[in-house]
Design an enzyme around this catalytic site. Sequence first.
Site, PDB file in Angstrom:
ATOM      1  N   ASP A  30       0.755  -1.136   0.223  1.00 49.02           N
ATOM      2  CA  ASP A  30       0.082  -0.036   0.070  1.00 49.02           C
ATOM      3  C   ASP A  30       0.812   1.107   0.091  1.00 49.02           C
ATOM      4  O   ASP A  30       1.851   1.296   0.518  1.00 49.02           O
ATOM      5  CB  ASP A  30      -0.816   0.046   1.194  1.00 49.02           C
ATOM      6  CG  ASP A  30      -2.016   0.936   1.084  1.00 49.02           C
ATOM      7  OD1 ASP A  30      -2.346   1.472  -0.004  1.00 49.02           O
ATOM      8  OD2 ASP A  30      -2.670   1.393   2.018  1.00 49.02           O
ATOM      9  N   ASN A  32       1.174   3.366  -3.042  1.00 53.33           N
ATOM     10  CA  ASN A  32       1.577   3.709  -4.346  1.00 53.33           C
ATOM     11  C   ASN A  32       1.204   5.338  -4.521  1.00 53.33           C
ATOM     12  O   ASN A  32       1.906   6.192  -4.974  1.00 53.33           O
ATOM     13  CB  ASN A  32       1.155   2.957  -5.281  1.00 53.33           C
ATOM     14  CG  ASN A  32       1.639   1.456  -5.178  1.00 53.33           C
ATOM     15  OD1 ASN A  32       2.822   1.293  -4.467  1.00 53.33           O
ATOM     16  ND2 ASN A  32       1.322   0.612  -5.975  1.00 53.33           N
ATOM     17  N   TRP A  35       2.728   7.862  -2.333  1.00 51.79           N
ATOM     18  CA  TRP A  35       3.968   8.178  -2.818  1.00 51.79           C
ATOM     19  C   TRP A  35       4.176   8.950  -4.221  1.00 51.79           C
ATOM     20  O   TRP A  35       4.952  10.111  -4.015  1.00 51.79           O
ATOM     21  CB  TRP A  35       4.606   6.781  -3.167  1.00 51.79           C
ATOM     22  CG  TRP A  35       6.135   6.890  -3.601  1.00 51.79           C
ATOM     23  CD1 TRP A  35       7.258   6.630  -2.672  1.00 51.79           C
ATOM     24  CD2 TRP A  35       6.711   6.894  -4.907  1.00 51.79           C
ATOM     25  NE1 TRP A  35       8.220   6.744  -3.273  1.00 51.79           N
ATOM     26  CE2 TRP A  35       7.914   6.803  -4.782  1.00 51.79           C
ATOM     27  CE3 TRP A  35       6.196   7.210  -6.061  1.00 51.79           C
ATOM     28  CZ2 TRP A  35       9.142   6.788  -5.897  1.00 51.79           C
ATOM     29  CZ3 TRP A  35       7.115   7.231  -7.170  1.00 51.79           C
ATOM     30  CH2 TRP A  35       8.234   7.236  -7.248  1.00 51.79           C
ATOM     31  N   HIS A  47       2.293   3.361  -9.192  1.00 48.67           N
ATOM     32  CA  HIS A  47       2.089   1.855  -9.233  1.00 48.67           C
ATOM     33  C   HIS A  47       3.444   1.520 -10.078  1.00 48.67           C
ATOM     34  O   HIS A  47       3.788   0.272  -9.913  1.00 48.67           O
ATOM     35  CB  HIS A  47       1.006   1.562 -10.224  1.00 48.67           C
ATOM     36  CG  HIS A  47      -0.399   2.081  -9.627  1.00 48.67           C
ATOM     37  ND1 HIS A  47      -0.364   1.788  -8.201  1.00 48.67           N
ATOM     38  CD2 HIS A  47      -1.436   2.910  -9.768  1.00 48.67           C
ATOM     39  CE1 HIS A  47      -1.719   2.219  -7.731  1.00 48.67           C
ATOM     40  NE2 HIS A  47      -2.285   2.835  -8.601  1.00 48.67           N
ATOM     41  N   GLU A  77     -12.346  -5.164  -5.172  1.00 46.49           N
ATOM     42  CA  GLU A  77     -12.636  -3.869  -5.134  1.00 46.49           C
ATOM     43  C   GLU A  77     -12.283  -2.664  -5.829  1.00 46.49           C
ATOM     44  O   GLU A  77     -12.456  -1.813  -6.048  1.00 46.49           O
ATOM     45  CB  GLU A  77     -12.715  -3.279  -3.509  1.00 46.49           C
ATOM     46  CG  GLU A  77     -13.644  -4.198  -2.448  1.00 46.49           C
ATOM     47  CD  GLU A  77     -13.165  -5.672  -2.369  1.00 46.49           C
ATOM     48  OE1 GLU A  77     -12.278  -5.867  -2.256  1.00 46.49           O
ATOM     49  OE2 GLU A  77     -14.074  -6.483  -2.116  1.00 46.49           O
ATOM     50  N   ASN A  78     -10.694  -3.237  -6.244  1.00 45.14           N
ATOM     51  CA  ASN A  78     -10.045  -1.989  -7.007  1.00 45.14           C
ATOM     52  C   ASN A  78     -10.652  -1.733  -8.587  1.00 45.14           C
ATOM     53  O   ASN A  78     -10.389  -0.657  -9.205  1.00 45.14           O
ATOM     54  CB  ASN A  78      -8.628  -2.644  -7.149  1.00 45.14           C
ATOM     55  CG  ASN A  78      -7.822  -2.443  -6.127  1.00 45.14           C
ATOM     56  OD1 ASN A  78      -6.956  -3.259  -5.877  1.00 45.14           O
ATOM     57  ND2 ASN A  78      -8.234  -1.653  -5.265  1.00 45.14           N
ATOM     58  N   ARG A  81     -12.023   1.685  -9.101  1.00 41.52           N
ATOM     59  CA  ARG A  81     -11.038   2.874  -9.289  1.00 41.52           C
ATOM     60  C   ARG A  81     -11.281   3.521 -10.656  1.00 41.52           C
ATOM     61  O   ARG A  81     -12.118   2.804 -11.709  1.00 41.52           O
ATOM     62  CB  ARG A  81      -9.681   2.533  -9.091  1.00 41.52           C
ATOM     63  CG  ARG A  81      -9.318   2.097  -7.646  1.00 41.52           C
ATOM     64  CD  ARG A  81      -7.916   1.805  -7.336  1.00 41.52           C
ATOM     65  NE  ARG A  81      -7.533   1.552  -6.166  1.00 41.52           N
ATOM     66  CZ  ARG A  81      -6.332   1.836  -5.407  1.00 41.52           C
ATOM     67  NH1 ARG A  81      -5.439   2.313  -6.125  1.00 41.52           N
ATOM     68  NH2 ARG A  81      -6.308   1.748  -3.942  1.00 41.52           N
ATOM     69  N   ARG A 204      -4.757  -2.016   8.718  1.00 41.08           N
ATOM     70  CA  ARG A 204      -6.059  -3.043   8.396  1.00 41.08           C
ATOM     71  C   ARG A 204      -5.733  -3.879   7.399  1.00 41.08           C
ATOM     72  O   ARG A 204      -4.820  -3.907   6.660  1.00 41.08           O
ATOM     73  CB  ARG A 204      -7.171  -2.135   8.012  1.00 41.08           C
ATOM     74  CG  ARG A 204      -7.052  -1.152   7.050  1.00 41.08           C
ATOM     75  CD  ARG A 204      -8.319  -0.390   6.380  1.00 41.08           C
ATOM     76  NE  ARG A 204      -8.086   0.510   5.477  1.00 41.08           N
ATOM     77  CZ  ARG A 204      -7.767   1.772   5.783  1.00 41.08           C
ATOM     78  NH1 ARG A 204      -8.063   2.109   6.915  1.00 41.08           N
ATOM     79  NH2 ARG A 204      -7.597   2.758   4.741  1.00 41.08           N
ATOM     80  N   SER A 206      -8.000  -5.141   4.964  1.00 38.37           N
ATOM     81  CA  SER A 206      -8.491  -4.718   3.481  1.00 38.37           C
ATOM     82  C   SER A 206      -8.972  -6.083   2.976  1.00 38.37           C
ATOM     83  O   SER A 206      -8.723  -6.093   1.702  1.00 38.37           O
ATOM     84  CB  SER A 206      -7.775  -3.874   2.664  1.00 38.37           C
ATOM     85  OG  SER A 206      -7.673  -2.776   3.396  1.00 38.37           O
ATOM     86  N   GLU A 217       1.096 -13.432  11.985  1.00 42.06           N
ATOM     87  CA  GLU A 217       1.650 -12.148  12.824  1.00 42.06           C
ATOM     88  C   GLU A 217       1.475 -11.126  11.789  1.00 42.06           C
ATOM     89  O   GLU A 217       1.645 -11.193  10.621  1.00 42.06           O
ATOM     90  CB  GLU A 217       3.097 -12.382  13.218  1.00 42.06           C
ATOM     91  CG  GLU A 217       3.439 -13.531  14.201  1.00 42.06           C
ATOM     92  CD  GLU A 217       2.766 -13.164  15.737  1.00 42.06           C
ATOM     93  OE1 GLU A 217       2.778 -12.112  15.871  1.00 42.06           O
ATOM     94  OE2 GLU A 217       2.337 -14.133  16.131  1.00 42.06           O
TER      95      GLU A 217
HETATM   96  C1  FPP Z   1      -1.964  -0.021  -3.236  1.00 42.49           C
HETATM   97  O1  FPP Z   1      -1.674   1.560  -3.279  1.00 42.49           O
HETATM   98  C2  FPP Z   1      -1.486  -0.560  -4.596  1.00 42.49           C
HETATM   99  C3  FPP Z   1      -2.416  -0.995  -5.392  1.00 42.49           C
HETATM  100  C4  FPP Z   1      -3.701  -0.961  -5.424  1.00 42.49           C
HETATM  101  C5  FPP Z   1      -1.836  -1.790  -6.582  1.00 42.49           C
HETATM  102  C6  FPP Z   1      -0.419  -2.517  -6.288  1.00 42.49           C
HETATM  103  C7  FPP Z   1      -0.112  -2.713  -7.743  1.00 42.49           C
HETATM  104  C8  FPP Z   1       1.498  -2.710  -8.207  1.00 42.49           C
HETATM  105  C9  FPP Z   1       2.281  -2.778  -7.143  1.00 42.49           C
HETATM  106  C10 FPP Z   1       1.477  -2.881  -9.792  1.00 42.49           C
HETATM  107  C11 FPP Z   1       1.254  -4.216 -10.265  1.00 42.49           C
HETATM  108  C12 FPP Z   1       1.116  -5.658  -9.593  1.00 42.49           C
HETATM  109  C13 FPP Z   1       1.698  -6.585  -9.678  1.00 42.49           C
HETATM  110  C14 FPP Z   1       1.464  -7.844  -9.117  1.00 42.49           C
HETATM  111  C15 FPP Z   1       2.828  -6.521 -10.950  1.00 42.49           C
HETATM  112  P1  FPP Z   1      -2.685   2.603  -3.525  1.00 42.49           P
HETATM  113  O2  FPP Z   1      -2.878   2.909  -4.811  1.00 42.49           O
HETATM  114  O3  FPP Z   1      -4.014   2.211  -2.775  1.00 42.49           O
HETATM  115  O4  FPP Z   1      -1.983   3.733  -2.765  1.00 42.49           O
HETATM  116  P2  FPP Z   1      -2.674   5.000  -1.764  1.00 42.49           P
HETATM  117  O5  FPP Z   1      -3.476   4.368  -0.808  1.00 42.49           O
HETATM  118  O6  FPP Z   1      -1.542   5.712  -1.405  1.00 42.49           O
HETATM  119  O7  FPP Z   1      -3.681   5.601  -2.582  1.00 42.49           O
END
Ligand code: FPP
Length: 259
Positions: A30, A32, A35, A47, A77-78, A81, A204, A206, A217
């Site tokens: 979590d 991305n 960041w 991402h 749930e994604n 987005r 959490r 999620s 753990e």
């Molecule tokens: C959470 O950050 C991240 C994700 C929902 C996607 C994770 C995906 C990758 C790392 C890339 C593709 C995956 C693979 C397996 C190659 P967020 O977007 O919820 O961050 P935020 O909470 O800061 O908004």
Amino acid sequence: MSLSEGAASRALRPQGPAGGEALHVAIIMDGNGRWAKQRGLPRAFGHRAGVAALRRTVEGAEALGVGRLTVFGFSTENWTRPQREVSEILGLMKAYFASDLGRLERGGVRVRIIGRRENLSSDLLAIVDEAEARTAKNEKFHLQVAFNYGGRADIADAARRFAREVEEGRARASDLDEQRFEAQLSTAPAPAPDLVIRTGCERRLSNFLLWECAYAELIFQDVYWPDYGPDHLREAILEFQSRERRFGQVAVDDVLAAG
Ligand code: FPP
């Protein structure tokens, strides 16, 4: 500074719960979006940097005593987005396997995708099938990617599969116990995670591995996923190793003290 294999294996006692088995670590990657926001960049950049962090973490995990790594790539749930972000993440998943599958295959990594396969486009399905087929004989390290995955959805799907067995006369309702139910989950027959890590400053689960996390753990690391790497994983494993896992029992010292 990244850890050398030697330093990592000296620093850690890579022991899982069952007599020296390698650890199963699951990660909720979590942070991305935050960041990227911190840097004034679109979320997609977060991402993309997240994929680089995944690569670093996979490469460093084995030397840290991890035998299985399960990562939360995309949840059921994604899909809600913005369409553009969904496409970006799906594109990154495809690009990851296109660029890394050869290396994973040669490195002895077995890849497995957990979650619902419905709703996945045919090109994504083809990539997933290829990744699993080409690495099916590998045993050195297991990489499980949760994609189109939700813990509740997985439990509901498992219940439906068992109900169908009953409907078709292949099982009786009274046959159902934890083991039989667990065998229907998309994570079966993999062992449950020993340690679940969540990055990104939230505390959490999620909807991640709800059944499987019963005795895991939990470790929360306040770092955004794109900055993650083997050093953070090493810290989490050291913390894990300092904990006493009791699986609902009492500590050995308490048994002795009680006489
Ligand atoms: C959470 O950050 C991240 C994700 C929902 C996607 C994770 C995906 C990758 C790392 C890339 C593709 C995956 C693979 C397996 C190659 P967020 O977007 O919820 O961050 P935020 O909470 O800061 O908004």
